[in-house]
Enzyme design. Structure first.
Site, short mmCIF file in Angstrom:
data_model
loop_
_atom_site.label_atom_id
_atom_site.label_comp_id
_atom_site.label_asym_id
_atom_site.label_seq_id
_atom_site.Cartn_x
_atom_site.Cartn_y
_atom_site.Cartn_z
N ASP A 223 0.83 -1.20 0.00
CA ASP A 223 0.00 0.00 0.00
C ASP A 223 0.87 1.25 0.00
O ASP A 223 1.71 1.43 0.89
CB ASP A 223 -0.91 0.02 1.23
CG ASP A 223 -2.02 -1.01 1.14
OD1 ASP A 223 -2.72 -1.03 0.11
OD2 ASP A 223 -2.19 -1.79 2.09
N ASP B 216 -10.14 -6.09 -1.04
CA ASP B 216 -9.13 -5.51 -0.15
C ASP B 216 -9.81 -4.85 1.04
O ASP B 216 -10.51 -3.86 0.89
CB ASP B 216 -8.29 -4.49 -0.91
CG ASP B 216 -7.16 -3.92 -0.06
OD1 ASP B 216 -6.97 -4.38 1.08
OD2 ASP B 216 -6.47 -3.01 -0.56
#
Length: 233
Positions: free
Chosen positions: A47, A187
């Protein structure tokens, strides 16, 4: 993820994958954390946040560069940033394999998809819960994956929002209708107790952060979720 044909229907489907998200890992021992899950995960999910598109600032090119020589797993960058196109070339040079950017950050994903391809990256489009699935449908033939957020982006440890399940079903139906081998990723908030439902709804890649790295035995958590996703796919 390797596409396979369903013998009964002829539909192209994919064998399930686990993407271990290092947002919840111990970054002080990152290479060791990745090794813990490397037998069970196919993807390391990174991320990258800029403090603008989402409030936190997290990870970045230096993390990609440090992990690239340390693992043979696919490195997938999830860009939660404004102007994601400006990051593609440096991330590719650092060793990233696939980049996913947010539809909400670009408006028209077409030019960003082309720029990612030009940088030699696999590419995906990510959408938040409030963005309609219809918004990614025009780009399905141009991408490798569609990632559906099941939490508010930016923070690990949140609870999965069940509104994601019909959204997974919707995008899965359209991909299957077209006979495409496009990954469908979920996610946010994926854990052992909801992994099978996510796959049943159409997900082919489960992105898991705290569900692995915040557990008492991360390797065992990864093994169990990987087993679920592969058996359910």
């Amino acid at each position: 993820m390797l596409p396979v044909a369903d013998e009964a229907t002829g539909t192209i489907r994919a064998v399930g994958k686990l993407a271990a998200s290092i947002l919840a890992a111990d970054l002080g021992h990152l290479a060791d954390q990745v090794k813990l899950v490397s037998r069970h995960a196919e993807v390391i999910h990174i991320d990258i946040m800029d403090g603008h598109f989402v409030p936190p600032i997290a990870l970045g090119t230096v993390i990609v560069a440090s992990l690239s020589p340390a693992t043979d797993l696919v490195l997938h960058g999830h860009l939660m940033v404004d102007a994601p196109e400006s990051y593609f070339e440096e991330l590719a040079e650092a060793g990233l394999d696939v980049v996913s950017f947010h539809h909400e950050a670009v408006g028209d994903p077409g030019p960003a998809i082309a720029k990612a391809r030009g940088a030699g990256l696999g590419v995906g489009v990510t959408i938040n819960l409030e963005t309609t699935v219809d918004s990614v449908v025009p780009y399905l033939e141009d991408v490798d994956d569609v990632m559906l957020m099941s939490i508010r982006p930016g923070w690990s440890g949140q609870t999965l929002n069940p509104e994601v399940y019909p959204r997974l079903e919707e995008v899965r139906r359209e991909i299957d209708r077209r006979g495409l081998a496009v990954e469908v990723e979920i996610d946010g908030g994926v854990k052992i107790d909801n992994a099978a439902r996510a796959v049943a709804a159409g997900a082919t890649v489960l992105v898991v952060a705290s569900g692995i790295f915040q557990q008492s035995d991360p390797a065992e958590a990864a093994r169990r979720i990987a087993e679920i996703v592969r058996e359910a796919a």
